[in-house]
Design an enzyme around this catalytic site. Structure first.
Site, PDB file in Angstrom:
ATOM      1  CG  ASN A   8      59.868  28.453  48.979  1.00 35.08           C
ATOM      2  OD1 ASN A   8      60.409  28.671  47.900  1.00 35.08           O
ATOM      3  ND2 ASN A   8      59.756  29.370  49.930  1.00 35.08           N
ATOM      4  CG  HIS A  97      58.265  33.000  51.590  1.00 37.51           C
ATOM      5  ND1 HIS A  97      59.482  33.397  52.072  1.00 37.51           N
ATOM      6  CD2 HIS A  97      58.097  31.706  51.954  1.00 37.51           C
ATOM      7  CE1 HIS A  97      60.034  32.356  52.698  1.00 37.51           C
ATOM      8  NE2 HIS A  97      59.221  31.326  52.641  1.00 37.51           N
ATOM      9  CD  GLU A  99      63.229  33.025  52.611  1.00 37.93           C
ATOM     10  OE1 GLU A  99      63.177  32.662  51.427  1.00 37.93           O
ATOM     11  OE2 GLU A  99      63.358  32.224  53.562  1.00 37.93           O
ATOM     12  CD  GLU A 169      56.315  29.360  55.216  1.00 40.32           C
ATOM     13  OE1 GLU A 169      56.791  28.243  55.033  1.00 40.32           O
ATOM     14  OE2 GLU A 169      56.660  30.352  54.572  1.00 40.32           O
ATOM     15  N   GLY A 175      64.015  28.177  58.304  1.00 40.58           N
ATOM     16  CA  GLY A 175      65.440  27.967  58.043  1.00 40.58           C
ATOM     17  C   GLY A 175      66.309  27.964  59.290  1.00 40.58           C
TER      18      GLY A 175
HETATM   19  P1  PGA Z   1      62.337  25.989  55.847  1.00 41.78           P
HETATM   20  O1  PGA Z   1      61.618  27.071  54.919  1.00 41.78           O
HETATM   21  O2  PGA Z   1      61.592  24.692  55.708  1.00 41.78           O
HETATM   22  O3  PGA Z   1      63.747  25.887  55.305  1.00 41.78           O
HETATM   23  O4  PGA Z   1      62.295  26.494  57.248  1.00 41.78           O
HETATM   24  C1  PGA Z   1      60.219  27.149  54.867  1.00 41.78           C
HETATM   25  C2  PGA Z   1      59.772  28.275  53.976  1.00 41.78           C
HETATM   26  O5  PGA Z   1      60.450  29.310  53.927  1.00 41.78           O
HETATM   27  O6  PGA Z   1      58.750  28.175  53.281  1.00 41.78           O
END
Ligand code: PGA
Length: 250
Positions: A8, A97, A99, A169, A175
């Site tokens: 992603n 997702h 976000e 996730e 992140g």
């Molecule tokens: P990350 O993000 O690997 O930077 O933790 C994963 C994601 O948001 O799909």
């Protein structure tokens, strides 16, 4: 079961940077990719066509969008429809997702509508679920994931499952550099598998369940060895060809 070693890219990469990354991945991965792995890349809208062209002769790769709106067309300023994605040859997309849920306020209902609409339009969807740290601390993981699954997949019939993956996730691991532990991953994936089995029977066993959240080259092999983990969804570590190639081939 195929492993989906997914990336992603989020809001990163100009077209030139995206092309360089796609070329680097093709060079490092294409000839070495095991038959049981595919590599879906979720890239920004502006780079979809360029990346798709570079990977046209790399059969293990898939190119997907990070978002779409669940209508064919209309007065939806700023949105892109599945029909428009298919118009440029894009057949994969993300839904749910964290976000989109937490920064852009997408509700379970909207995510459910997007997931079923996208599947009905012929997209392959990676549908993401995951709990917040407060929810985990309050012992609500099972309740939260079950609700996200129930609403997110409410209108998805069993015959669409060949085009569906689910990504677990945990929001607190995205992140942050903090990877969920093996017990936490195993528990969330078992719960998801069990839920899919209850709703869909045998067909639910064939849906890949991906783990995402601070996946790095050094942690990938142990994560995909966990029961019911059928791939990864990688943000930060997917932005460089060297690190993401190591993840894909781990
Ligand atoms: P990350 O993000 O690997 O930077 O933790 C994963 C994601 O948001 O799909």
């Amino acid at each position: 079961m195929q492993y989906w070693m997914s990336a992603n890219w989020k809001m990163h990469k100009t077209i030139a940077d995206a092309k360089a990354l796609a070329q680097g991945l093709k060079d490092q991965v294409n000839a070495n990719l095991p038959d049981d792995r595919i590599v879906p890349l979720f890239v920004p809208f502006t780079a979809l066509t360029a990346v798709k062209e570079i990977l046209a002769d790399a059969p293990g790769f898939r190119v997907g969008a990070q978002n779409f709106y669940p209508e064919e067309q209309g007065a939806f300023t700023g949105e892109i429809s599945p029909m428009m994605l298919k118009d440029i040859g894009i057949e994969w997309a993300l839904t749910g997702h964290s976000e989109r849920r937490h920064i852009f306020g997408e509700t379970d209902d909207l995510i459910g509508k997007k997931t079923s609409y996208g599947l009905n339009q012929g997209l392959t969807i990676v549908f993401c679920i995951g709990e917040l740290i407060e929810e985990r601390k309050a012992g609500r993981v099972e309740e939260v994931l079950t609700k996200q699954l129930e609403i997110g997949l409410a209108d998805v019939p069993a015959d669409k499952l060949p085009n569906l993956g689910v990504a677990y996730e945990p929001v607190w691991a995205i992140g942050t550099g903090e990877v969920a532990g093996p017990t936490e991953i195993e528990h969330a994936h078992a719960l998801t598998r069990c839920w899919l089995g209850k709703k869909y029977g045998e067909a639910g066993n064939a849906v890949p369940i991906l783990y995402g959240g601070s996946v790095k080259p050094e942690t990938t092999a142990s994560i995909i060895a966990i029961e019911n983990v059928n791939g990864v969804l990688v943000g930060g570590a997917s932005l460089k060809a060297d690190s993401f190639s190591k993840i894909v081939l781990a």
